[in-house]
Structure formats: C-alpha cells, structure tokens
Design an enzyme around this catalytic site. Structure first.
Site, short mmCIF file in Angstrom:
data_model
loop_
_atom_site.label_atom_id
_atom_site.label_comp_id
_atom_site.label_asym_id
_atom_site.label_seq_id
_atom_site.Cartn_x
_atom_site.Cartn_y
_atom_site.Cartn_z
N ILE A 82 -0.42 -8.43 0.77
CA ILE A 82 -0.56 -8.63 -0.68
C ILE A 82 -1.62 -9.69 -0.96
O ILE A 82 -2.00 -10.45 -0.06
CB ILE A 82 0.76 -9.10 -1.33
CG1 ILE A 82 1.27 -10.41 -0.69
CG2 ILE A 82 1.83 -8.02 -1.27
CD1 ILE A 82 2.36 -11.12 -1.48
N ASN A 138 -13.09 -16.57 0.77
CA ASN A 138 -13.46 -15.99 -0.52
C ASN A 138 -12.91 -16.87 -1.64
O ASN A 138 -11.76 -17.32 -1.56
CB ASN A 138 -12.88 -14.57 -0.65
CG ASN A 138 -13.56 -13.78 -1.75
OD1 ASN A 138 -14.70 -14.06 -2.11
ND2 ASN A 138 -12.85 -12.81 -2.30
N TYR A 144 -4.74 -15.99 0.91
CA TYR A 144 -5.01 -14.70 1.56
C TYR A 144 -5.93 -14.89 2.78
O TYR A 144 -5.66 -14.38 3.87
CB TYR A 144 -5.65 -13.76 0.53
CG TYR A 144 -5.94 -12.36 1.00
CD1 TYR A 144 -4.91 -11.42 1.12
CD2 TYR A 144 -7.24 -11.95 1.30
CE1 TYR A 144 -5.18 -10.12 1.53
CE2 TYR A 144 -7.52 -10.65 1.70
CZ TYR A 144 -6.48 -9.73 1.81
OH TYR A 144 -6.75 -8.45 2.22
P1 NDP Z 1 -2.01 -1.55 -1.08
O1 NDP Z 1 -1.77 -2.61 -2.11
O2 NDP Z 1 -2.52 -0.21 -1.52
O3 NDP Z 1 -0.71 -1.35 -0.18
C1 NDP Z 1 -0.04 -2.45 0.34
C2 NDP Z 1 1.04 -1.94 1.24
O4 NDP Z 1 1.77 -3.05 1.74
C3 NDP Z 1 2.04 -1.07 0.48
O5 NDP Z 1 2.47 -0.04 1.31
C4 NDP Z 1 3.17 -2.03 0.17
O6 NDP Z 1 4.42 -1.40 0.03
C5 NDP Z 1 3.15 -2.86 1.45
N1 NDP Z 1 3.81 -4.16 1.25
C6 NDP Z 1 3.40 -5.21 0.51
N2 NDP Z 1 4.28 -6.20 0.60
C7 NDP Z 1 5.27 -5.79 1.42
C8 NDP Z 1 6.46 -6.36 1.90
N3 NDP Z 1 6.85 -7.60 1.56
N4 NDP Z 1 7.24 -5.63 2.75
C9 NDP Z 1 6.87 -4.39 3.10
N5 NDP Z 1 5.76 -3.79 2.67
C10 NDP Z 1 4.97 -4.48 1.84
O7 NDP Z 1 -2.99 -2.24 -0.05
P2 NDP Z 1 -4.23 -1.67 0.79
O8 NDP Z 1 -3.93 -0.32 1.32
O9 NDP Z 1 -5.44 -1.88 -0.03
O10 NDP Z 1 -4.27 -2.75 1.97
C11 NDP Z 1 -3.58 -2.57 3.19
C12 NDP Z 1 -3.95 -3.73 4.09
O11 NDP Z 1 -5.36 -3.79 4.22
C13 NDP Z 1 -3.50 -5.08 3.53
O12 NDP Z 1 -3.05 -5.90 4.58
C14 NDP Z 1 -4.78 -5.63 2.92
O13 NDP Z 1 -4.76 -7.03 2.89
C15 NDP Z 1 -5.82 -5.09 3.87
N6 NDP Z 1 -7.17 -4.99 3.30
C16 NDP Z 1 -7.44 -4.20 2.23
C17 NDP Z 1 -8.73 -4.11 1.72
C18 NDP Z 1 -9.07 -3.24 0.55
O14 NDP Z 1 -10.23 -3.29 0.09
N7 NDP Z 1 -8.19 -2.42 0.04
C19 NDP Z 1 -9.82 -4.89 2.32
C20 NDP Z 1 -9.42 -5.69 3.45
C21 NDP Z 1 -8.15 -5.72 3.91
P3 NDP Z 1 4.92 -0.94 -1.45
O15 NDP Z 1 4.00 0.14 -1.91
O16 NDP Z 1 6.26 -0.40 -1.20
O17 NDP Z 1 4.88 -2.17 -2.29
#
Ligand code: NDP
Length: 237
Positions: A82, A138, A144
């Site tokens: 997150i 950043n 983060y």
């Molecule tokens: P999303 O916000 O689309 O998805 C986040 C995922 O993490 C969801 O499946 C969410 O579950 C799950 N999640 C969050 N908190 C918890 C928790 N406490 N317990 C269990 N599951 C949790 O994120 P992205 O797909 O964009 O990102 C995925 C990863 O990639 C992250 O670690 C992010 O930091 C990293 N990232 C993303 C980038 C981007 O541009 N998108 C760039 C660089 C890194 P639910 O849907 O049920 O809440």
C-alpha cells in the site's frame, strides 16, 4: 521451459493489479498457485485465501492451508503493498505504521512460517515486489520508500542465510506500471511522468510478471540470489 510445472507458489495480494497478472502467468506456466486477498477474490489461481498480511497468525494459517491443500510451497511472491503518502514533515505515526506494517512486516509475516520448511526441504525461491521508489526515494513517500528499500536488505540477507539450504531470495523493482491506479492519473500528469522515463511508456503488469517468473524459475535463475531486477523503462536516477 521455466521448470515451474506443478510447483506450489503463494502470491500475496493476488486478486488484482500486478499480483493478479503474476498469478495468471504462473498458472499458464503450470504452477499450482495460491493467493491471498483482503477485499474480494480474483479471477485466477487454484486456491484463494482471505488473509491480511499484517496478521502473523493469519499468515501462518495461510502457509499451513496451502501446504495441506496444494503441497509443499516452493515459491513465495510477496506482492501485497500500500501507499499512504505525505511529506515527512506532515506524516503521522499512523501513516508510517500502516505502510511499514503492510509492506515490510507483512512480508516478514508471510515468509517467516515458510522459511523453516523451505530450509528443511532445501528448495525455495522468494520474490519481493519492491519499487523504483525503494531504489531512488520519492518526495512524499518516505514510509513507502523505506519499506521498499527494506525489502532489498531482506532479500540480500536471505540470499546469504538461505544459500546453504538452496533457498533463493530476489527483488523485482517496478517503475510506473499500468495498473488501475496509474490508468486513473489525469493525462496531463501522465505526460509529465512519461517525460522522465527513457522508454516513454509505463510497464505492463505482464512485464512485471515475466521478471517474477524468471526469478522463481529454478531453470533460469537457479544461480541468482540476493539481486534486484529493476523494471523502470531506463529511469535509473
Ligand atoms: P494494487 O493497489 O492494485 O493492489 C494491491 C494488492 O495488495 C491488492 O491485492 C490488495 O488486496 C493487497 N493488499 C494491500 N494491503 C494488504 C494487506 N494488509 N493484506 C493483504 N493484502 C493486502 O497494487 P499494485 O498491483 O499496483 O501493486 C502491487 C505491488 O507492486 C505493491 O507492492 C506495490 O507497492 C508494487 N508496485 C507497484 C507499482 C505500480 O506502478 N503500480 C510500481 C512499483 C511497485 P485487496 O485488493 O484485497 O485490498
């Protein structure tokens, strides 16, 4: 070709975004994939488990359930993450704790119950989804960035501690990736961001998936541990 056929892999946050793309790809490569979700189930994966990564008991139960229902866990992709952004001068303890507890302690909670099993079986591959922000910092993302940089230290340490048990740990560090979040950025802002990316486009979720599959693959990356694949379109500074 990847040697992932019938290998059991657990992906956290596999219901949507990058995690869902990873689950889909691993299934296509023949792996038996379990994933966790909080809010709602995803479309892919053999086993969906509702579990919050901030809850150590839930994650221990998740590892148990995956082993019982799918077999010995070979791979873990720690993807759940997150953001909770503010300049550090305005960041509250709550914002700090939320992000640390999910992105860093959540990864510890996920891998801790599985690591002794992997060491005992002398087989395992961990992939942590970090971020370009963990490599470069950043503005507005001190919490983060600290977690995503922390994952690099964690992987490097497991790379050393796990080596004698043939357990590898590596990091994928994506830049901006075409998830729902990025798609919803206004066009003018997107254009500005694109000017900072040499390849002038965002990564696709699948491109993050392929790098993850590569680092899980015993065939392709069996001699790679404690390293980072930066997928940022050439934006290295
Ligand atoms: P999303 O916000 O689309 O998805 C986040 C995922 O993490 C969801 O499946 C969410 O579950 C799950 N999640 C969050 N908190 C918890 C928790 N406490 N317990 C269990 N599951 C949790 O994120 P992205 O797909 O964009 O990102 C995925 C990863 O990639 C992250 O670690 C992010 O930091 C990293 N990232 C993303 C980038 C981007 O541009 N998108 C760039 C660089 C890194 P639910 O849907 O049920 O809440």
């Amino acid at each position: 070709m990847f040697g992932l056929e019938d290998k059991v892999v657990l992906v956290t946050g596999g219901n949507r975004g990058i995690g869902a793309a990873i689950v889909k790809l691993l299934e296509e490569l023949g792996a038996k994939v379990a994933y966790t979700y909080r809010s709602g189930q995803g479309e892919y994966g053999a086993l969906a488990i509702q579990a919050d990564v901030t809850d150590p008991d839930a994650m221990a139960a998740t590892v148990d359930q995956v082993e019982r229902e799918l077999g010995p866990i070979y791979g873990i992709v720690a993807n759940a993450g997150i953001t909770n952004d503010a300049l550090l001068s305005r960041m509250t303890h709550e914002m700090w704790d939320n992000v640390i507890n999910t992105n860093l302690t959540g990864v510890y909670n996920t891998i801790r119950p599985a690591i002794p099993l992997m060491y005992e079986r002398k087989a395992g591959a961990l992939v942590f989804i970090s971020s370009v922000v963990g490599e470069q910092g950043n503005i507005g993302q001190a919490n983060y960035a600290a977690t995503k940089a922390g994952l690099i230290g964690l992987a490097k340490t497991i790379g050393l501690e796990g080596a004698r048990s043939q357990v590898r740990a590596n990091v994928v560090a994506p830049g901006f990736t075409e998830t729902d979040m990025v798609k919803s950025i206004p066009d003018a802002v997107k254009e500005k961001i694109l000017q900072t990316i040499p390849l002038r486009r965002f990564a696709s979720e699948e491109e993050i998936g392929w790098a993850t599959a590569f680092l899980l693959s015993p065939v392709m990356s069996g001699y790679i541990t404690g390293t980072i694949i930066s997928i940022n379109g050439g934006r290295h500074t």
